[in-house]
Design a protein around this motif. Structure first.
Motif, PDB file in Angstrom:
ATOM      1  N   LYS A  27     -74.117 -17.349   7.265  1.00  0.00           N
ATOM      2  CA  LYS A  27     -74.831 -15.973   6.979  1.00  0.00           C
ATOM      3  C   LYS A  27     -76.527 -16.292   7.427  1.00  0.00           C
ATOM      4  N   ASN A  28     -76.991 -17.953   7.024  1.00  0.00           N
ATOM      5  CA  ASN A  28     -77.714 -18.312   7.581  1.00  0.00           C
ATOM      6  C   ASN A  28     -77.895 -19.318   8.011  1.00  0.00           C
ATOM      7  N   VAL A  29     -77.639 -20.205   9.669  1.00  0.00           N
ATOM      8  CA  VAL A  29     -76.983 -20.593  10.734  1.00  0.00           C
ATOM      9  C   VAL A  29     -77.755 -21.661  10.993  1.00  0.00           C
ATOM     10  N   LEU A  30     -78.431 -22.597  11.564  1.00  0.00           N
ATOM     11  CA  LEU A  30     -79.016 -23.497  12.201  1.00  0.00           C
ATOM     12  C   LEU A  30     -78.177 -23.742  13.808  1.00  0.00           C
ATOM     13  N   CYS A  31     -79.049 -24.230  15.031  1.00  0.00           N
ATOM     14  CA  CYS A  31     -78.753 -24.172  16.023  1.00  0.00           C
ATOM     15  C   CYS A  31     -79.773 -25.481  16.099  1.00  0.00           C
ATOM     16  N   VAL A  32     -79.272 -26.873  16.182  1.00  0.00           N
ATOM     17  CA  VAL A  32     -79.674 -27.699  16.169  1.00  0.00           C
ATOM     18  C   VAL A  32     -79.562 -28.792  17.220  1.00  0.00           C
ATOM     19  N   ASN A  33     -80.801 -28.849  18.311  1.00  0.00           N
ATOM     20  CA  ASN A  33     -80.926 -28.176  19.433  1.00  0.00           C
ATOM     21  C   ASN A  33     -81.980 -30.197  19.726  1.00  0.00           C
ATOM     22  N   HIS A  34     -80.931 -30.698  20.785  1.00  0.00           N
ATOM     23  CA  HIS A  34     -81.102 -32.405  20.772  1.00  0.00           C
ATOM     24  C   HIS A  34     -81.853 -32.464  22.226  1.00  0.00           C
ATOM     25  N   GLU A  35     -81.692 -31.922  22.892  1.00  0.00           N
ATOM     26  CA  GLU A  35     -82.431 -31.444  24.178  1.00  0.00           C
ATOM     27  C   GLU A  35     -83.052 -30.440  25.042  1.00  0.00           C
ATOM     28  N   GLY A  76     -79.682 -16.951  12.272  1.00  0.00           N
ATOM     29  CA  GLY A  76     -80.592 -17.931  12.543  1.00  0.00           C
ATOM     30  C   GLY A  76     -81.286 -18.190  13.444  1.00  0.00           C
ATOM     31  N   ARG A  77     -81.681 -19.856  13.399  1.00  0.00           N
ATOM     32  CA  ARG A  77     -82.523 -20.023  14.712  1.00  0.00           C
ATOM     33  C   ARG A  77     -81.999 -21.608  14.717  1.00  0.00           C
ATOM     34  N   VAL A  78     -83.130 -21.646  16.054  1.00  0.00           N
ATOM     35  CA  VAL A  78     -82.530 -23.257  16.758  1.00  0.00           C
ATOM     36  C   VAL A  78     -83.810 -24.205  15.981  1.00  0.00           C
ATOM     37  N   LEU A  79     -83.252 -25.670  15.648  1.00  0.00           N
ATOM     38  CA  LEU A  79     -83.903 -26.400  15.233  1.00  0.00           C
ATOM     39  C   LEU A  79     -84.313 -27.399  16.143  1.00  0.00           C
ATOM     40  N   SER A  80     -85.485 -27.347  16.700  1.00  0.00           N
ATOM     41  CA  SER A  80     -85.578 -28.894  18.341  1.00  0.00           C
ATOM     42  C   SER A  80     -85.434 -30.257  17.237  1.00  0.00           C
ATOM     43  N   VAL A  81     -84.874 -31.050  18.274  1.00  0.00           N
ATOM     44  CA  VAL A  81     -85.009 -32.450  17.301  1.00  0.00           C
ATOM     45  C   VAL A  81     -84.618 -33.301  18.178  1.00  0.00           C
ATOM     46  N   ASN A  82     -85.219 -34.790  18.095  1.00  0.00           N
ATOM     47  CA  ASN A  82     -85.184 -35.688  19.439  1.00  0.00           C
ATOM     48  C   ASN A  82     -84.377 -36.329  19.056  1.00  0.00           C
ATOM     49  N   ALA A  83     -83.326 -36.284  20.257  1.00  0.00           N
ATOM     50  CA  ALA A  83     -82.128 -37.313  20.523  1.00  0.00           C
ATOM     51  C   ALA A  83     -82.448 -38.433  19.883  1.00  0.00           C
TER      52      ALA A  83
END
Length: 337
Positions: free
Chosen positions: A175-183, A207-214
């Motif tokens: 029910k509560n998600v992350l979309c992990v975006n590396h770019e 849910g929401r987008v989580l930005s990370v550095n690949a």
């Protein structure tokens, strides 16, 4: 199937596809500046000394893109053409546009490009088209290739692939998600997240987008770990670089099994995680075909003027689950999946 037999079948299929799906007037399927050969029309012997340039945003040292490059190299060998493969050292659109410009200046017989950022790359791609070089896009760019004069796109439609991932994730009850975006800024990855979050929302989740550095796996892992404190029960990563970080965070926090994890794209580590029950699924876009098919198609186009009649040639999405992982692992060892 043995790799050599697989390639023989694939090569025949690509050639048949090019002929069977071509329009009756080959020159009408491409922009006027993309030169179809006169050899086919005149009955002259087809050219064999073709050179095709490939420029992508992904380095061949990356486990995902190494499979793409395997497809490129095998198609070059099977088709009897010369290929070059170039990519920037990091996700750098300025550097990528310069690489495209450098290849265009060499006047190759064909160009294969990925289009992660159409605005940044449009000038370079249009310059190739204007120079009469036939262009096929791969991997990213399904939504923009036509406007740039590109002949066709080989890959998956990213929004729909994200929707499929969201539907599959929602089916597990999250029910509560992350979309992990590396770019972040890669339009294709942004579309994946949008499709994923839209599908989860339609199923009643959030849910929401989580930005990370690949380029920084430790920082990526820490960001995922911090995000888990917000009651997250499902994570979709957009590639192996971020799935490794997410897996490490879940292991460290004792959340494996409690937080469902899915990812885009295949690597040995991803497949092992699926087989072991640590990942629910991987979305497979069959990147080997994204390398193989454009080389064969451009070779056929330059020699005989035939080409599929436009549109996207879909290589995905498909889903690899625990039930199918073992079979895919064997093909992964051969550099095909």
């Amino acid at each position: 199937m043995h790799p050599q037999k697989f390639r023989a079948v694939l090569g025949c299929l690509a050639a048949v596809l090019a002929v069977a799906c071509s329009k009756s007037e080959p020159s009408a399927q491409a922009p006027q500046s993309a030169q179809a050969p006169s050899a086919a029309a005149s009955g002259a012997a087809p050219r064999k000394n073709l050179t095709i340039a490939v420029v992508t945003h992904g380095q061949a040292s990356d486990t995902f893109w190494s499979v793409v490059k395997n497809g490129v190299n095998n198609a070059a060998q099977d088709s009897g053409v010369t290929v070059t493969y170039n990519a920037p050292q990091t996700f750098d659109m300025v550097a990528m546009s310069r690489l495209i410009d450098a290849e265009v200046a060499k006047k190759p017989d064909g160009l294969v490009v990925s289009i992660p950022d159409a605005e940044a790359l449009s000038r370079s791609i249009r310059a190739a088209v204007d120079a009469g070089i036939p262009v096929i896009s791969i991997n990213s760019g399904a939504d923009v290739y036509k406007g740039l004069g590109v002949l066709l796109h080989v890959g998956q439609t990213e929004y729909e692939a994200g929707v499929g991932g969201g539907e599959k994730m929602a089916a597990t009850g999250v029910k509560n998600v992350l979309c992990v975006n590396h770019e972040v800024g890669n339009a294709s990855l942004d579309l994946r997240c949008k499709g994923f979050l839209d599908a989860v929302a339609k199923a009643g989740g959030t849910g929401r987008v989580l930005s990370v550095n690949a380029a920084d796996p430790t920082d990526s892992q820490q960001k995922v770990s911090a995000a888990l404190t917000g009651g997250v029960d499902g994570i979709l990563t957009l590639g192996p670089l971020s799935s490794n970080a997410a897996l490490a965070a879940l292991r460290q926090g004792g959340s494996l099994g409690k937080v469902k994890l899915g990812t885009f794209d295949l690597t040995p580590d991803v497949l092992s995680g699926i087989q072991g029950g640590e990942l629910e699924f991987a979305i497979d876009q069959q990147q080997y075909l994204q390398g193989y098919l454009p080389i064969v198609l451009l070779s056929q186009y330059k020699q005989f003027g035939v080409l599929p009649a436009g549109g996207v040639l879909p290589t995905g999405p498909g889903f690899v689950t625990r039930e199918t992982a073992s079979r895919v692992i064997e093909l992964s060892k051969q550099g095909i999946r």
